[in-house]
Design an enzyme around this catalytic site. Structure first.
Site, PDB file in Angstrom:
ATOM      1  N   GLU A 221     -54.488   5.505  -7.459  1.00  0.00           N
ATOM      2  CA  GLU A 221     -53.241   6.289  -7.535  1.00  0.00           C
ATOM      3  C   GLU A 221     -52.208   5.405  -8.200  1.00  0.00           C
ATOM      4  OE1 GLU A 221     -53.029   9.375  -6.798  1.00  0.00           O
ATOM      5  OE2 GLU A 221     -54.902   9.683  -5.708  1.00  0.00           O
ATOM      6  N   CYS A 255     -43.365   6.829  -7.636  1.00  0.00           N
ATOM      7  CA  CYS A 255     -44.302   6.951  -8.752  1.00  0.00           C
ATOM      8  C   CYS A 255     -44.045   8.224  -9.552  1.00  0.00           C
ATOM      9  CB  CYS A 255     -45.735   6.942  -8.226  1.00  0.00           C
ATOM     10  SG  CYS A 255     -46.041   8.166  -6.950  1.00  0.00           S
TER      11      CYS A 255
HETATM   12  P1  NAD Z   1     -48.717  -3.645  -7.074  1.00  0.00           P
HETATM   13  O1  NAD Z   1     -49.745  -3.258  -8.017  1.00  0.00           O
HETATM   14  O2  NAD Z   1     -47.883  -4.823  -7.400  1.00  0.00           O
HETATM   15  O3  NAD Z   1     -49.238  -3.914  -5.516  1.00  0.00           O
HETATM   16  C1  NAD Z   1     -49.849  -2.952  -4.672  1.00  0.00           C
HETATM   17  C2  NAD Z   1     -50.800  -3.650  -3.683  1.00  0.00           C
HETATM   18  O4  NAD Z   1     -51.768  -4.383  -4.381  1.00  0.00           O
HETATM   19  C3  NAD Z   1     -50.178  -4.642  -2.690  1.00  0.00           C
HETATM   20  O5  NAD Z   1     -50.722  -4.401  -1.411  1.00  0.00           O
HETATM   21  C4  NAD Z   1     -50.611  -5.978  -3.202  1.00  0.00           C
HETATM   22  O6  NAD Z   1     -50.741  -6.976  -2.203  1.00  0.00           O
HETATM   23  C5  NAD Z   1     -51.951  -5.666  -3.759  1.00  0.00           C
HETATM   24  N1  NAD Z   1     -52.421  -6.601  -4.775  1.00  0.00           N
HETATM   25  C6  NAD Z   1     -51.684  -7.337  -5.628  1.00  0.00           C
HETATM   26  N2  NAD Z   1     -52.501  -8.057  -6.446  1.00  0.00           N
HETATM   27  C7  NAD Z   1     -53.775  -7.748  -6.093  1.00  0.00           C
HETATM   28  C8  NAD Z   1     -55.062  -8.117  -6.569  1.00  0.00           C
HETATM   29  N3  NAD Z   1     -55.202  -8.968  -7.598  1.00  0.00           N
HETATM   30  N4  NAD Z   1     -56.154  -7.577  -5.988  1.00  0.00           N
HETATM   31  C9  NAD Z   1     -56.031  -6.688  -4.981  1.00  0.00           C
HETATM   32  N5  NAD Z   1     -54.839  -6.306  -4.483  1.00  0.00           N
HETATM   33  C10 NAD Z   1     -53.728  -6.819  -5.030  1.00  0.00           C
HETATM   34  O7  NAD Z   1     -47.951  -2.322  -7.084  1.00  0.00           O
HETATM   35  P2  NAD Z   1     -46.533  -2.106  -6.548  1.00  0.00           P
HETATM   36  O8  NAD Z   1     -45.494  -2.874  -7.311  1.00  0.00           O
HETATM   37  O9  NAD Z   1     -46.614  -2.355  -5.093  1.00  0.00           O
HETATM   38  O10 NAD Z   1     -46.310  -0.529  -6.854  1.00  0.00           O
HETATM   39  C11 NAD Z   1     -45.656  -0.051  -8.021  1.00  0.00           C
HETATM   40  C12 NAD Z   1     -46.581   0.803  -8.846  1.00  0.00           C
HETATM   41  O11 NAD Z   1     -47.323   1.660  -8.018  1.00  0.00           O
HETATM   42  C13 NAD Z   1     -45.866   1.705  -9.828  1.00  0.00           C
HETATM   43  O12 NAD Z   1     -46.545   1.676 -11.052  1.00  0.00           O
HETATM   44  C14 NAD Z   1     -45.976   3.085  -9.206  1.00  0.00           C
HETATM   45  O13 NAD Z   1     -45.906   4.137 -10.126  1.00  0.00           O
HETATM   46  C15 NAD Z   1     -47.288   2.987  -8.520  1.00  0.00           C
HETATM   47  N6  NAD Z   1     -47.367   3.936  -7.393  1.00  0.00           N
HETATM   48  C16 NAD Z   1     -48.228   4.987  -7.493  1.00  0.00           C
HETATM   49  C17 NAD Z   1     -48.274   5.932  -6.469  1.00  0.00           C
HETATM   50  C18 NAD Z   1     -49.204   7.117  -6.534  1.00  0.00           C
HETATM   51  O14 NAD Z   1     -49.435   7.736  -5.506  1.00  0.00           O
HETATM   52  N7  NAD Z   1     -49.756   7.466  -7.684  1.00  0.00           N
HETATM   53  C19 NAD Z   1     -47.460   5.776  -5.355  1.00  0.00           C
HETATM   54  C20 NAD Z   1     -46.621   4.672  -5.290  1.00  0.00           C
HETATM   55  C21 NAD Z   1     -46.584   3.744  -6.314  1.00  0.00           C
END
Ligand code: NAD
Length: 478
Positions: A221, A255
């Site tokens: 997502e 998002c």
């Molecule tokens: P992110 O990608 O920085 O982090 C999300 C999660 O991933 C955290 O729990 C983090 O600890 C983990 N993570 C980080 N590096 C990792 C790795 N190498 N391996 C595994 N896990 C890892 O995202 P964010 O900044 O938290 O969120 C912002 C983005 O999320 C935006 O692009 C937004 O559009 C998207 N988003 C999408 C939805 C949806 O439902 N489609 C909802 C909310 C946010």
């Protein structure tokens, strides 16, 4: 730090092993067990309602309590209740058609929905409770166990989720693993039966690589630049009010938030005036930032500020709408809703997902330009159209592609639980909500019961004219 909810401490693989030993691969999980798990989660959410809002206030610096309660509790309870009352119906085997001539002889085909086993769930910081609980509604309704990795960017909420899940579940059923990116990496490398990731596309690529090593199926997502099209036929006041709402809710850290907006050239000025008015109405100076939300961290604020500065230096028009921030509480990372008009295409704000209270506005002459612009970029998570011209609406629906669409509003397709929620292309893969979540996190097993009459003999050698005639018939009538 590695934590797990419940008694099973230790390393992350140990938690998965404990879930497997407790029956994560169980193929028959009764409706009663599933209902009980959903009930426990609903109770836990209601018990921790105030704590959730307080934790989010601490994590964001400032976050409207009304928005926190609505986004994290109200909209999380609803999908859990829908799953609770629908799961027996969703679990029923579904009849499917059988081919001629086996149908005539009484052969039967069905789909049986089975639990996948143990589902991993990596959730983001922007709605940390909602984006954990809503997928869980489908995961638990489908009879799975779950391991959750919340975002480290909202540590108070992550800690609260650890306590909340530990109060309601054994770690063998649902476990919370807290930690940073390294923990995330270790988590994504586990041989789950399915892995759900909500977050940015950059990390999604790493997760996909990690999952590939174990052939773990993924639901991703993600986000992207969701456009808004304001038609000549739109009511400007409505388009301005609704678009602004999509930007002020969680300060645009959604998002599905409108990222950039197209308006006809001659409508630009009245539209900016309508946005100003809408901002004064929704965030009146007297209430300052009470109903508003901070950007989540100084780092995220610095990124957004740099976007504005770069666009300004490159000649874009910058209009700050508000709110006017009074110094009360922790307002360090509050940012006003800011319009960026006609930024250069090379600016970061034109290329990257904004994910904050900035809105890019572009003008257009013909709808063709708008459609071409949208189709030249990656497929967005959402697309919004304001206007009453049904021919235009039809063109937008048939000539563009996005995860979802809302017409004459923003974000609302997310609230209809009967619709699948998910992206397409770089905005994600797989979808959930309602029955779509149940199916996404179930194995749809094909079950075929052969007829008592041995029609199978028609397909077995030695082949003669009967077999050739059957083949001819099937070519003609299939
Ligand atoms: P992110 O990608 O920085 O982090 C999300 C999660 O991933 C955290 O729990 C983090 O600890 C983990 N993570 C980080 N590096 C990792 C790795 N190498 N391996 C595994 N896990 C890892 O995202 P964010 O900044 O938290 O969120 C912002 C983005 O999320 C935006 O692009 C937004 O559009 C998207 N988003 C999408 C939805 C949806 O439902 N489609 C909802 C909310 C946010």
């Amino acid at each position: 730090m590695l934590n797990s909810a419940g008694p099973t401490g230790g390393s992350i693989p140990t938690v998965l092993a404990a879930q497997r030993a407790a029956g994560a691969r169980t193929t028959c999980v009764s409706a009663e067990v599933r209902e009980d798990r959903l009930d426990r989660l609903i109770d836990a959410l209601l018990t921790h309602e105030k704590g959730i809002c307080a934790a989010l206030m601490a994590d964001f610096g400032y976050r409207s309590e009304c928005q926190s309660r609505f986004a994290e509790v109200v909209t999380s309870i609803k999908p859990l209740r829908i799953a609770r009352r629908s799961l027996r119906r969703w679990m029923r085997p579904e009849r499917r058609k059988v081919d001629f001539p086996f149908n005539l002889a009484g052969a039967k085909a069905e789909i049986h929905y089975q639990p996948l086993g143990c589902v991993g769930l990596i959730s983001p910081w922007n709605f940390p409770v909602n984006l954990t609980v809503v997928p869980l509604a489908g995961i638990l309704a489908a009879g799975n166990r779950a391991m959750i990795k919340p975002s480290e960017l909202t540590p108070a909420t992550a800690e609260l989720m650890h306590r909340m899940f530990a109060s309601a579940f054994d770690a063998e059923e649902v476990a919370v693993i807290n930690g940073g990116a390294e923990t995330g990496k270790a988590f994504a490398a586990l041989p789950f039966d399915h892995l759900v990731y909500t977050g940015g596309a950059g990390v999604a690529r790493e997760i996909m690589r990690a999952a590939a090593a174990n052939l773990v199926p993924l639901t991703l997502e993600l986000g992207g630049k969701s456009p808004v099209i304001v038609s000549y036929s739109a009511e400007l006041r409505v388009a301005a009010r609704q678009t602004l709402f999509g930007k002020l809710f969680n300060a645009g850290q959604i998002c599905l938030a409108p990222d950039y907006l197209f308006i006809e050239r001659q409508q630009l000025e009245p539209f900016v005036d309508a946005l100003r008015l809408a901002c004064r109405e929704m965030l009146p100076p007297a209430r300052a930032h009470v109903d508003y939300v901070s950007v989540v961290s100084a780092r995220h604020k610095a990124r957004l500020t740099a976007m504005v500065d770069e666009a300004r230096a490159a000649g874009a028009g910058i209009v700050e709408l508000g709110p006017i921030v009074e110094p009360a509480g922790d307002t360090r990372n509050l940012m006003p809703i800011t319009l960026i008009i006609e930024p250069d295409e090379r600016c970061a704000v034109s290329k990257e997902e904004i994910f904050g209270p900035l809105l890019v506005i572009r003008t257009y002459r013909h709808l063709d330009e708008v459609i071409a612009h949208i189709n030249a970029g990656p497929r967005p998570l959402a697309l919004y159209y304001f206007g009453s011209d049904t021919r235009e609406q039809q063109r937008i629906l048939s000539e563009t592609c996005s995860g979802g669409v809302t017409i004459n509003d923003v974000i609302m397709h997310y609230t209809a639980d009967d619709l699948p929620f998910g992206g397409v292309g770089t905005s994600g893969m797989g979808a959930y909500h309602g029955v779509h979540g149940f199916r996404q996190f179930s194995h749809a097993r094909a079950v075929y019961r052969q007829a008592p009459v041995d029609l199978g003999r028609l397909l077995r050698p030695p082949y003669g004219t009967g077999f050739r005639k059957l083949s001819d018939l099937l070519i003609r009538f299939s």
